[in-house]
Write a protein that holds these residues in place. Sequence first.
Motif, mmCIF file in Angstrom:
data_model
loop_
_atom_site.group_PDB
_atom_site.id
_atom_site.type_symbol
_atom_site.label_atom_id
_atom_site.label_comp_id
_atom_site.label_asym_id
_atom_site.label_seq_id
_atom_site.Cartn_x
_atom_site.Cartn_y
_atom_site.Cartn_z
ATOM 1 N N SER A 531 0.802 -1.224 0.000
ATOM 2 C CA SER A 531 0.000 0.000 0.000
ATOM 3 C C SER A 531 0.833 1.271 0.000
ATOM 4 N N GLY A 532 2.094 1.193 0.416
ATOM 5 C CA GLY A 532 2.911 2.395 0.504
ATOM 6 C C GLY A 532 2.706 3.163 1.792
ATOM 7 N N HIS A 533 1.838 2.679 2.708
ATOM 8 C CA HIS A 533 1.627 3.324 3.995
ATOM 9 C C HIS A 533 2.642 2.807 5.010
ATOM 10 N N GLN A 534 2.920 3.653 6.003
ATOM 11 C CA GLN A 534 3.927 3.291 6.995
ATOM 12 C C GLN A 534 3.394 2.310 8.035
ATOM 13 N N VAL A 535 4.338 1.610 8.641
ATOM 14 C CA VAL A 535 4.082 0.760 9.805
ATOM 15 C C VAL A 535 5.023 1.205 10.906
ATOM 16 N N TRP A 536 4.452 1.448 12.095
ATOM 17 C CA TRP A 536 5.269 1.795 13.265
ATOM 18 C C TRP A 536 5.322 0.615 14.210
ATOM 19 N N VAL A 537 6.522 0.391 14.741
ATOM 20 C CA VAL A 537 6.709 -0.602 15.796
ATOM 21 C C VAL A 537 7.140 0.150 17.053
ATOM 22 N N LEU A 590 1.533 -0.609 14.659
ATOM 23 C CA LEU A 590 0.534 0.331 14.145
ATOM 24 C C LEU A 590 0.644 0.395 12.640
ATOM 25 N N SER A 591 -0.452 0.154 11.937
ATOM 26 C CA SER A 591 -0.486 0.251 10.478
ATOM 27 C C SER A 591 -1.229 1.518 10.083
ATOM 28 N N GLU A 592 -0.634 2.255 9.163
ATOM 29 C CA GLU A 592 -1.240 3.504 8.702
ATOM 30 C C GLU A 592 -2.244 3.212 7.596
ATOM 31 N N HIS A 593 -3.373 3.925 7.630
ATOM 32 C CA HIS A 593 -4.375 3.843 6.581
ATOM 33 C C HIS A 593 -4.581 5.228 5.984
ATOM 34 N N ALA A 594 -5.213 5.261 4.823
ATOM 35 C CA ALA A 594 -5.377 6.532 4.123
ATOM 36 C C ALA A 594 -6.143 7.532 4.971
ATOM 37 N N ASP A 595 -7.144 7.089 5.714
ATOM 38 C CA ASP A 595 -7.962 7.984 6.521
ATOM 39 C C ASP A 595 -7.504 8.043 7.975
ATOM 40 N N PRO A 597 -3.858 8.618 9.487
ATOM 41 C CA PRO A 597 -2.393 8.756 9.466
ATOM 42 C C PRO A 597 -1.794 8.519 10.854
ATOM 43 N N LEU A 598 -0.552 8.088 10.890
ATOM 44 C CA LEU A 598 0.151 7.850 12.143
ATOM 45 C C LEU A 598 0.826 9.139 12.591
ATOM 46 N N THR A 599 0.559 9.540 13.826
ATOM 47 C CA THR A 599 1.168 10.756 14.388
ATOM 48 C C THR A 599 1.709 10.448 15.769
ATOM 49 N N SER A 600 2.533 11.399 16.257
ATOM 50 C CA SER A 600 3.103 11.224 17.594
ATOM 51 C C SER A 600 2.045 11.327 18.677
ATOM 52 N N ASP A 601 0.857 11.871 18.335
ATOM 53 C CA ASP A 601 -0.213 11.925 19.330
ATOM 54 C C ASP A 601 -0.626 10.523 19.780
ATOM 55 N N ILE A 602 -0.537 9.560 18.868
ATOM 56 C CA ILE A 602 -0.895 8.183 19.236
ATOM 57 C C ILE A 602 0.050 7.665 20.309
ATOM 58 N N VAL A 603 1.356 7.949 20.137
ATOM 59 C CA VAL A 603 2.345 7.505 21.124
ATOM 60 C C VAL A 603 2.091 8.191 22.460
ATOM 61 N N GLN A 604 1.790 9.505 22.401
ATOM 62 C CA GLN A 604 1.527 10.233 23.631
ATOM 63 C C GLN A 604 0.276 9.700 24.328
ATOM 64 N N ARG A 605 -0.749 9.307 23.535
ATOM 65 C CA ARG A 605 -1.961 8.743 24.123
ATOM 66 C C ARG A 605 -1.659 7.434 24.865
ATOM 67 N N VAL A 606 -0.779 6.651 24.290
ATOM 68 C CA VAL A 606 -0.380 5.404 24.956
ATOM 69 C C VAL A 606 0.336 5.708 26.267
ATOM 70 N N MET A 607 1.258 6.690 26.240
ATOM 71 C CA MET A 607 1.986 7.040 27.469
ATOM 72 C C MET A 607 1.031 7.562 28.534
ATOM 73 N N ASP A 608 0.050 8.385 28.130
ATOM 74 C CA ASP A 608 -0.917 8.914 29.098
ATOM 75 C C ASP A 608 -1.756 7.792 29.703
ATOM 76 N N ALA A 609 -2.137 6.809 28.863
ATOM 77 C CA ALA A 609 -2.935 5.695 29.374
ATOM 78 C C ALA A 609 -2.167 4.887 30.405
ATOM 79 N N VAL A 610 -0.880 4.656 30.142
ATOM 80 C CA VAL A 610 -0.062 3.877 31.082
ATOM 81 C C VAL A 610 0.168 4.649 32.371
ATOM 82 N N ALA A 611 0.287 5.975 32.276
ATOM 83 C CA ALA A 611 0.662 6.791 33.424
ATOM 84 C C ALA A 611 -0.472 6.988 34.424
ATOM 85 N N GLN A 612 -1.667 6.493 34.153
ATOM 86 C CA GLN A 612 -2.767 6.625 35.107
ATOM 87 C C GLN A 612 -2.444 5.853 36.388
#
Length: 943
Positions: A531-537, A590-595, A597-612
Motif C-alpha cells: 500500500s505504501g503506507h507506513q508501519v510503526w513498531v 501500528l499500520s497507517e491507513h489513508a484515513d 495517518p500515524l502521528t506522535s499523538d498516538i504515542v503520547q496517548r499510549v503514554m498517558d494511558a499507562v501513566a494513570q
Amino acid sequence: MSRRRLPFSLTLATALTLGGGLVATAVLTAAVGRLEYDNKSLAFQQSAGVRVAALRQGMDDAVEVLSVTNQLFTTVQPVTRAQFHDFTTPLLRRTPYIRAFNFHRVVTADERATFEASLRQFQPDLVLREMRGPERVPVPPRARYHVVDYLEPMPGNEAALGLDVSQNREVADALARAQASGRPTLTDLLKLAQAPEAPSFEVLMPVYGQGGHLLGDTAAVISVPALVKAALARAGLLDDQRILLRLYAAARPEPARLVYASRDAAPPAAPPALLAAGYTGRTQTTFTVGGRAWTVEAFAAPAPWLADHLASTLLLAGGVLSTLLLCAFVQAAGQRARKVQELVRERTADLKLTNQRLIDDVLARKRTEKALQESEQRFRQLVAMSSDWYWEQDEQFRFTHVTGDFTEKSGMAIERVLGRRRWDHVPALIDTELGRSHMATLEAHEPFRNLEYRCVDDNGEERWFCINGQPVFDENGAFAGYRGTGSDITARKVTEQRVHHVAQHDVLTGLPNRSLLQDRLSQAVAYATRSGHQVWVMLIDLDRFKFVNDSMGHKAGDVLLMTVAARLRSSLRDTDTVARLSGDEFVVILSEHADEPLTSDIVQRVMDAVAQPVILGAKEFFVTCSIGVAAYPSDGTPSENLIEHADIAMYRAKKLGRNNFQFYTPAMNEESLERVRIESALRNALDRNEFVLHYQPQVDLQSGRIVGMEALIRWKHPELGMVPPVRFIGIAEDTGLIVPIGAWVMRTACAQNKAWQDAGLGPLRVAVNLSARQFGAADLIPNIEAVLNDTGLEPSCLELELTESLFMSDVTPAVELLHRMKSLGINLSIDDFGTGYSSFSYLSRFPIDVLKIDRSFVNDITHDANDAAIVASIIALAHNLRLSVIAEGVETAEQLDYLRHQGCDEMQGYYFSKPLPAHEFEQLLRRHGGLTAPEDAVQTVVA
C-alpha cells in the motif's frame, strides 16, 4: 374229493395285499421315523451351534469392550477418575453382565500412604486390603502393590476399592499372559469380594506409560451367568427351552468347573432313537476366549412322542387303515388286485417325493440360517469397529442407513442426512480443498480414513466429525455404495484450538507472544509494501517496574502487567497489535491507513494511558513508560530489524530521563554499536591488565600537606587509547562487570598505599569509590576483610566513598550494613553530597566520617551566592555532626580561599593536581609537595 370252503377265508391276493400292505406300512413308518430323527438331530445340531456361537460372541464382545476401555488409557494419559467414569458408564448400561470396570494401578511402597489417602474420599477408613479365603484383610508391607484404583460402578462394588490383587495367582498369571501376548486375557474363576457366590472372571489388559513402563491394567469383572443370559437374550434364545445348556470353565466337562446350567439341564440317558419318548440329543463344544478354554454341553429337552413322531405315527395309522380297506376291496374285487397294487406303487412314489421335498426344504433352511448368521456376524463386526455410529450410502453417495444413536451423538436429526449426500447437508465442504479431495476419492471408489470436517448441528453449535469409509461392491463386482463409521471429535478440536491459542499468547496478559508477534509483523510489513503506507513498531518498557516487584511482590507485579496490557489495548485500535515481548516490555504494531495517518499523538496517548494511577493492595502507584519507535519503510530501518531498532530507541528514551518516547535514527545505532564494542572489549580488559589507577591528591587545608588520595580508574586500550571512565563505567554497571572491576580497584589501591607506606612516604588514606552493585553484594564485608588482610593495609588508611542513592531506597538494612563496614575500622564518606536525596534525618543515623562536596557547587561559589550558601551550610552541618568535609573540583585560588574561610577540612582538584599515574604521584610525595600555609596572603602550590 371236494374241499369244504370256510365261511370266510382270505384269498391269495388279499393275503398278499395284507402282508404287503403291513410290510410297506412298517417300512415307511420306519423310514419316516428315521427321517424325523435325522431332521430332529439336524435341527438340534443347528440350534446348539447357534447357542454356542451366541455364547462365544458374547464373550468376544466382553473382551472387545475391555479393549475399547484400554484404548482410553492409550489415547489419553493420564486418565482421570472422572474420565474413566464418563467413558465406562455407557458401556455398563450396554453390557449388564459386566459387574464392574477396574483400573488396577501399580503402587510402590513409597506411594502407599499417599494412595490410601487419595482413596479415603470414598471410604474414610480405607486401607489396602487383600483376600485371604473369604475374608478381606489389610495388606502387609510389600515392595509393590497391584491395587483397584478406578472402579465403576462404585455402588455395590465398594468392597473391591483398594483391594490388592498382586498376590492373586489367577490375576497375576492372566496379567503375565496379557503382557506376553499384547491381547486381553481371562483369569480363572474368581470369588469377588463384593459377590463371592457368583462365578465370575476378569478380563485383563496391561496399561503402559509413555516410557513403556507398566502403569497397571484395565479389567472388566464379568458375571458368567449374566453374560450367558445376555448372549442368549441378544440372540432371542433365552426363553427357548427346547435345548438345555451347561457351561464349564474348562477344556472338558468337569462338575467342579460348572458355571452355568439351564433349568433341568441334567444330561439324560441316550436310549435307542426309535424307542425314546422324544429326541434326546447331546453335543459338546470347546472353544477358547482370552486364553481360557470353555466347554458347552447342549441337551435336547425331553418331548412327548407325538411331538417328535407325528408324521410316522400318522403314516402308521394311515397305512394300517389303508391296508385293511385295500384288503376289503381286494377281497370284494379280486380282479382288481393289479389296480390296487398299482395304486400302492403310486402312493409310495408320492411319499418318496414328499420326503425328498422335505429334505430339500431342510437344506434350504440350513443355508438361510447360515447366511443370516454370517450377515449378523458381519454387522456386529462393523458396529464393534465403529467408535460412535455406523452409516451406509448408495452408489450415488446418498445416505441410506445411519445407526448408533446418531441424533444423540451428533446433535442432528437423522432425517437431515438420509437421502442426501454429505456435502448436501455440509455445503461448505465442497468449497475446500479437503472436500474436493474427498469427492475425488469417492468417485474413484477408494477407501478413506480420518476425514475431519466441521458442521453446525440443529442447535446452531459448531461440531467436528471424523469419518472412515469403505466402498461396497456386489457379487458381480459392481459398485454399490459406501459403508463406514463416524465419531464426534469436537472436544479434541476444542482442545487443539486452546493449545494453539496458548502457544501464541502470553499466559499472564492474554496478549500475543513473540511467536504471534512475528507473524503479525510480517503481515503488517507486507501490507506496508503493497500500500505504501507506513508501519510503526513501538517498544514499550515500564519505568520503575523492578521497584514494584521488589517492594510489593511478584503478585502485585503481575497485576500491574495485566492492568497495563488492558490499558494498551483500550488506547489503540482493534486492528493494532499489542504483544508482550518479555518481562515488562510490550510491543505495539501500528499500520497507517489513508484515513488514519500515524502521528506522535498516538504515542503520547499510549503514554498517558499507562501513566494513570494503579491501585496495588492499599497503595496507589504511578508507573510511567519509555517508548522507542521504529518506522517502516524509512531510511536505515529494514523490516527484519524493526523491533531491534525500536529497542535501541527505547534505551535512548531511558537515557534521556525516562517517561518519554524517541524515534529511531541511524545515529542511535552507532551509539548502540559503540556500546557493544566497549562492552566486548571491557569483558577482557581485566584479564589483559588494561586497567590502571591514577591518584588525585587530597590536601589538608590547615597544614597544606597531602593526607590522602582518591584512586581513579583509567582504561588503557591498545586500539582506543586511554578510555575515560565516563565511556565505560555505565556499561560496567549495567553488565555487572563493575563488581570484579571494583574489587580490582580496591585491592590495587590498597596494595599501592601499603607499598608507599613501607617506602616511608607517610601514612596516607586512599579513597575508593564503591558501586551500587558492590554495595548490594552478599560478600562485600568478607571481600573488604580479605583485601585488608592480603595487603596488610591498616583499615584506617582505607576510605570507601558511597553515593546517597546506594542506601536511601531501603534505609534500615543500609544502616546495618554501614555499621558492619564501620566495625572493620575503615572510613566511610558520602560522595557528591548535595546532588541526591540529602536527607538530614537519615544522615544522622549513618556512621559516616566524611562528606564530599560535589564539584557542581564548588564551581560557582565565587560568583553564585546560592551555591556559596549551600557549601557553607554543608560545611557547618558536617562539623555539627563531627564529620570532615572534602571539597571536590577546586580549580582556582578564589575557590580555595572561600573554602578555607568557611572551615573546609580538605580539598582536591586541578588547582593543586590532576589525577596522576602511580609513579608521578610517588614523585610528588617524595618532593613533599603541598599548599602554602593558610596565613599567607597569596596561596601557592609547592611542587
